[in-house]
Scaffold this motif. Structure first.
Motif, PDB file in Angstrom:
ATOM      1  N   TRP A   1     -11.417   5.048  -2.645  1.00 15.78           N
ATOM      2  CA  TRP A   1     -10.845   4.924  -3.987  1.00 15.78           C
ATOM      3  C   TRP A   1      -9.805   6.004  -4.314  1.00 15.78           C
ATOM      4  N   PRO A   2     -10.077   7.292  -4.080  1.00 12.84           N
ATOM      5  CA  PRO A   2      -9.084   8.315  -4.474  1.00 12.84           C
ATOM      6  C   PRO A   2      -7.812   8.285  -3.644  1.00 12.84           C
ATOM      7  N   ARG A   3      -7.819   7.608  -2.509  1.00 14.40           N
ATOM      8  CA  ARG A   3      -6.679   7.651  -1.595  1.00 14.40           C
ATOM      9  C   ARG A   3      -5.671   6.523  -1.821  1.00 14.40           C
ATOM     10  N   TYR A   4      -5.902   5.656  -2.812  1.00 14.70           N
ATOM     11  CA  TYR A   4      -5.009   4.520  -3.044  1.00 14.70           C
ATOM     12  C   TYR A   4      -4.558   4.478  -4.500  1.00 14.70           C
ATOM     13  N   ASP A   5      -3.324   4.009  -4.686  1.00 17.52           N
ATOM     14  CA  ASP A   5      -2.749   3.902  -6.032  1.00 17.52           C
ATOM     15  C   ASP A   5      -3.123   2.605  -6.726  1.00 17.52           C
ATOM     16  N   ALA A   6      -3.437   1.567  -5.956  1.00 18.01           N
ATOM     17  CA  ALA A   6      -3.677   0.242  -6.536  1.00 18.01           C
ATOM     18  C   ALA A   6      -4.685  -0.502  -5.669  1.00 18.01           C
ATOM     19  N   ILE A   7      -5.339  -1.471  -6.281  1.00 14.48           N
ATOM     20  CA  ILE A   7      -6.420  -2.210  -5.623  1.00 14.48           C
ATOM     21  C   ILE A   7      -6.144  -3.706  -5.732  1.00 14.48           C
TER      22      ILE A   7
ATOM     23  N   TRP B   1     -17.165  -5.628  -7.964  1.00 12.09           N
ATOM     24  CA  TRP B   1     -17.476  -4.210  -7.809  1.00 12.09           C
ATOM     25  C   TRP B   1     -16.431  -3.298  -8.421  1.00 12.09           C
ATOM     26  N   VAL B   2     -15.236  -3.806  -8.632  1.00  8.53           N
ATOM     27  CA  VAL B   2     -14.112  -2.945  -8.965  1.00  8.53           C
ATOM     28  C   VAL B   2     -14.181  -2.431 -10.401  1.00  8.53           C
ATOM     29  N   ALA B   3     -14.709  -3.231 -11.318  1.00  9.79           N
ATOM     30  CA  ALA B   3     -14.739  -2.815 -12.724  1.00  9.79           C
ATOM     31  C   ALA B   3     -15.495  -1.511 -12.901  1.00  9.79           C
ATOM     32  N   GLN B   4     -16.574  -1.347 -12.160  1.00 12.09           N
ATOM     33  CA  GLN B   4     -17.380  -0.136 -12.270  1.00 12.09           C
ATOM     34  C   GLN B   4     -16.593   1.100 -11.812  1.00 12.09           C
ATOM     35  N   LEU B   5     -15.902   0.976 -10.710  1.00 11.73           N
ATOM     36  CA  LEU B   5     -15.097   2.092 -10.215  1.00 11.73           C
ATOM     37  C   LEU B   5     -13.884   2.334 -11.104  1.00 11.73           C
ATOM     38  N   ALA B   6     -13.278   1.246 -11.609  1.00 10.06           N
ATOM     39  CA  ALA B   6     -12.089   1.377 -12.444  1.00 10.06           C
ATOM     40  C   ALA B   6     -12.402   2.081 -13.757  1.00 10.06           C
ATOM     41  N   ALA B   7     -13.603   1.886 -14.290  1.00  8.89           N
ATOM     42  CA  ALA B   7     -13.979   2.572 -15.523  1.00  8.89           C
ATOM     43  C   ALA B   7     -14.110   4.067 -15.289  1.00  8.89           C
ATOM     44  N   HIS B   8     -14.566   4.416 -14.099  1.00 10.98           N
ATOM     45  CA  HIS B   8     -14.761   5.819 -13.749  1.00 10.98           C
ATOM     46  C   HIS B   8     -13.434   6.500 -13.408  1.00 10.98           C
ATOM     47  N   ASP B   9     -12.544   5.774 -12.722  1.00 11.00           N
ATOM     48  CA  ASP B   9     -11.256   6.311 -12.283  1.00 11.00           C
ATOM     49  C   ASP B   9     -10.267   5.154 -12.227  1.00 11.00           C
ATOM     50  N   PRO B  10      -9.534   4.876 -13.306  1.00  7.23           N
ATOM     51  CA  PRO B  10      -8.723   3.649 -13.396  1.00  7.23           C
ATOM     52  C   PRO B  10      -7.658   3.538 -12.305  1.00  7.23           C
TER      53      PRO B  10
END
Length: 536
Positions: free
Chosen positions: A101-107, A116-125
């Protein structure tokens, strides 16, 4: 941009992802693709960076009871059965997602990974887009939703879609739990759902098969299927080439690597049915069927579909999204023997558009049924060639990448990320406010769900001349109507290219308020109309 594509599934799920990732790299982006251990080497062979998930997904599928359940229940049960596989993979999936997650600008997420992405996006958009190869939204239209099982429009199709979506949402629960165990807080379910349903989405398949309708409030965008074509100079194996050249075009029969009793029987019925119809056969290994046939049958371990299928008389297959697209492009008629998930939808649609015989579901096959189906299919060459010519003109890889990048750029702006060519903008809700029911009668334009949509909302206070029909609004980016639920989720462009994302509700209170109904003020409407963003 540094873009991570969260891929998963079988070989057929990875093939179009590889084609798209290669195109994104050609356009100057850095791309990483998640891949389980069984497919990671193959993805690397195509020159791509792999974010490896250290599990053998197909081994888990074969060793557990998932494949058995898939053969014995409907779509809702099949989607639910995949949760068992997700549970087995969850700890490693969570580790891989947190690591990348921290190594990419976009998903870019796919159908199997979007939850799964909503959970990570809330933590680090991160800017996100959703890439689908099937129309995985409920609709009453039988030609626009994989959950539909009837031709035409009916409430039965919509109910079937709702039954299928709920297990699909639950499928992500094991991974969200694993993420929470590793310190990524859970999102409230409504916010997570809103995030999932409002990010830009693309269906990368052909409009020759899927109707470009408005489904669950979203206008389906069909870009064409992103085929992974064979490199220049690729040839078929000598034995296969010799077989093809030694007689008339054969029937191709292949059901992937499903080794269940019903798929072994179906392949045997397909071979014998084609032989009785007077055709030679090229058959794909993988089901475990014994190969005790005469010289009219050749078994192969595999072959590039773009090279083999156009040289056949008919194609007997399981109806996967990629195989169906390749069969359509080949211009050769089909017999579809659907197994699970999206396959019954593609089988039915191929028949409805005239390129395939009526579906013969796995478990209901026989030599006679397949003989008649092959005879039927081989009378459909003209229609198959017509559709094939249209599919060949589509630019699936290029158009899909265009749409995905456009969606990611919009997300970058909405999240406040700096976009090329301009300063960062910010999400702004200053153009909206709560509206009392009485104000709906004084001429303000109201955002609302139209009565022709699947939502079924027909409120006389809202459905009247002068209102903006949200689904015709030029500034609307994303819109989702919850079927049977009196709300929708909206994202639209405001003044100065600012983005607004809000829930618009239609639940009546006893005092006449619409507590979730949000509209600009009268002064803001004048400014907006003058700026050219809004229709009057």
């Amino acid at each position: 941009m540094r873009i991570a594509i969260l891929a998963g599934g079988s070989r057929g799920d990875y093939q179009p992802v590889i084609a798209l990732a290669q195109e994104l790299v050609r356009r100057g982006h850095e791309v990483g693709v998640t891949a389980t251990t069984d497919f990671a080497p193959w993805v690397r062979e195509h020159g791509l960076t792999v974010e490896e998930v250290h599990v053998d997904a197909m081994q888990i599928y074969r060793d557990g009871d998932v494949s058995t359940v898939m053969a014995s229940t409907g779509v809702a049960g099949q989607v639910g059965a995949l949760r068992a596989q997700a549970a087995a993979m969850a700890p490693e999936l969570a580790r891989a997602l947190i690591d990348l997650w921290p190594r990419y600008d976009a998903i870019i997420s796919t159908a199997l990974t979007v939850g799964w992405v909503a959970q990570l996006a809330a933590h680090d958009p991160r800017p996100q887009a959703v890439l689908l190869f099937v129309p995985a939204l409920p609709s009453r239209h039988g030609d626009a939703s994989l959950f539909a099982d009837r031709e035409g429009a009916s409430l039965h199709n919509l109910r079937a879609g709702l039954r299928g979506v709920l297990p699909g949402l639950a499928m992500s629960a094991p991974v969200t739990s694993a993420l929470a165990a590793q310190g990524v807080p859970r999102r409230r379910s409504l916010r997570a759902l809103r995030h999932t349903l409002t990010v830009p989405a693309v269906i990368a398949h052909t409009p020759q098969l899927i109707a470009p309708r408005r489904v669950s409030g979203r206008q389906i965008v069909l870009t064409g299927y992103p085929f992974l074509d064979s490199p220049a100079g690729t040839t078929l194996e000598p034995e296969l080439e010799a077989f093809l050249g030694d007689g008339p075009p054969p029937v191709y029969a292949g059901f992937g690597s499903q080794s269940l009793r019903v798929t072994r029987a179906a392949l045997g019925h397909a071979i014998e049915g084609a032989l009785e119809a007077g055709h030679r056969v090229v058959a794909l290994r993988g089901t475990g069927l014994p190969e005790g046939y005469d010289e009219r049958v050749l078994f192969i371990d595999g072959a590039p579909h773009d090279l083999l299928l156009p040289r056949t008389a008919a194609i007997v297959h399981h109806g996967g999204a990629g195989t169906t697209a390749q069969a359509l492009r080949s211009g050769v008629p089909q017999v579809v023997v659907p197994f699970a998930l999206d396959q019954p939808f593609f089988a039915r649609r191929a028949h409805e558009i005239g390129v395939a015989a009526a579906p013969v579901p796995v478990g209901a096959t026989s030599v006679e049924a397949l003989r008649l189906a092959v005879l039927d299919a081989t009378q459909r060459h003209e229609r198959a060639a017509e559709v094939g010519a249209l599919v060949q003109q589509e630019r699936g890889v290029e158009e899909t990448c265009d749409r995905l990048l456009d969606g990611l750029q919009r997300e970058r702006r909405s999240l406040g990320h700096t976009a090329p060519g301009g300063p960062p903008s910010r999400r702004d809700t200053s153009l909206t406010r709560y509206l009392h029911a009485d104000e709906a009668r004084v001429g303000l334009k109201v955002l609302y769900a139209g009565k022709d949509d699947d939502s079924g909302i027909e409120d006389p206070d809202l459905v009247r001349a002068g209102h903006i029909l949200l689904h015709r609004h030029p500034g609307v980016i994303q819109l989702f109507y919850g079927p049977g639920v009196n709300h929708c989720i909206v994202e639209f462009v405001g003044l100065e290219d600012q983005f607004i994302s809000t829930m618009v509700g239609f639940d009546h209170h006893r005092d006449g308020h619409y507590p979730g109904l949000l509209v600009p003020s009268e002064e803001e409407w004048v400014q907006a109309c003058a700026a050219g963003w809004w229709n009057q």
